[in-house]
Scaffold this motif. Structure first.
Motif, short mmCIF file in Angstrom:
data_model
loop_
_atom_site.label_atom_id
_atom_site.label_comp_id
_atom_site.label_asym_id
_atom_site.label_seq_id
_atom_site.Cartn_x
_atom_site.Cartn_y
_atom_site.Cartn_z
N UNK A 137 39.63 104.20 80.42
CA UNK A 137 41.01 104.23 80.90
C UNK A 137 41.66 105.59 80.64
N UNK A 138 41.39 106.17 79.49
CA UNK A 138 41.94 107.50 79.17
C UNK A 138 41.44 108.55 80.17
N UNK A 139 40.16 108.49 80.52
CA UNK A 139 39.61 109.45 81.49
C UNK A 139 40.19 109.20 82.87
N UNK A 140 40.37 107.94 83.26
CA UNK A 140 40.94 107.62 84.56
C UNK A 140 42.36 108.17 84.66
N UNK A 141 43.15 108.02 83.60
CA UNK A 141 44.52 108.54 83.61
C UNK A 141 44.54 110.06 83.67
#
Length: 97
Positions: free
Chosen positions: A53-57
């Motif tokens: 999720x951090x990479x997607x954001x």
């Protein structure tokens, strides 16, 4: 000659010789054989939903930043054709009786 790599996360990592499922793309934690692996954009592995999720954001923020600085091709084409065309004067109408 090497072609330009896509800008999304993980693409370059899988082309550098090591197996791409060895470690989390974000935190580099080793990925175990009996643990879940969370994938993103096809070939980017993560050890947890949180890392993914951090990479997607991060990717979404980068893409939004790029969009703000780029002129869409349709607007660019419209500007070029408008600038290239001479100003047209209205034609005269002749009344027919």
């Amino acid at each position: 000659m090497r072609s330009a790599a896509p800008s999304y996360a993980g693409y370059r990592e899988c082309n550098q010789g090591s197996h791409f499922l060895e470690s989390c793309f974000l935190c580099r934690k080793p990925l175990g054989q009996n643990n879940d692996i969370f994938m993103y954009r096809g070939n980017t592995p993560f050890c947890s939903q949180e890392c993914r999720q951090e990479q997607m954001e991060t990717d979404e923020a980068d893409e939004a930043k790029e969009k703000r600085w780029k002129v869409p091709s349709s607007k660019k084409a419209l500007r070029q054709t408008t600038a290239a065309e001479p100003t047209k004067k209205p034609s005269s109408f002749v009344a027919v009786a």
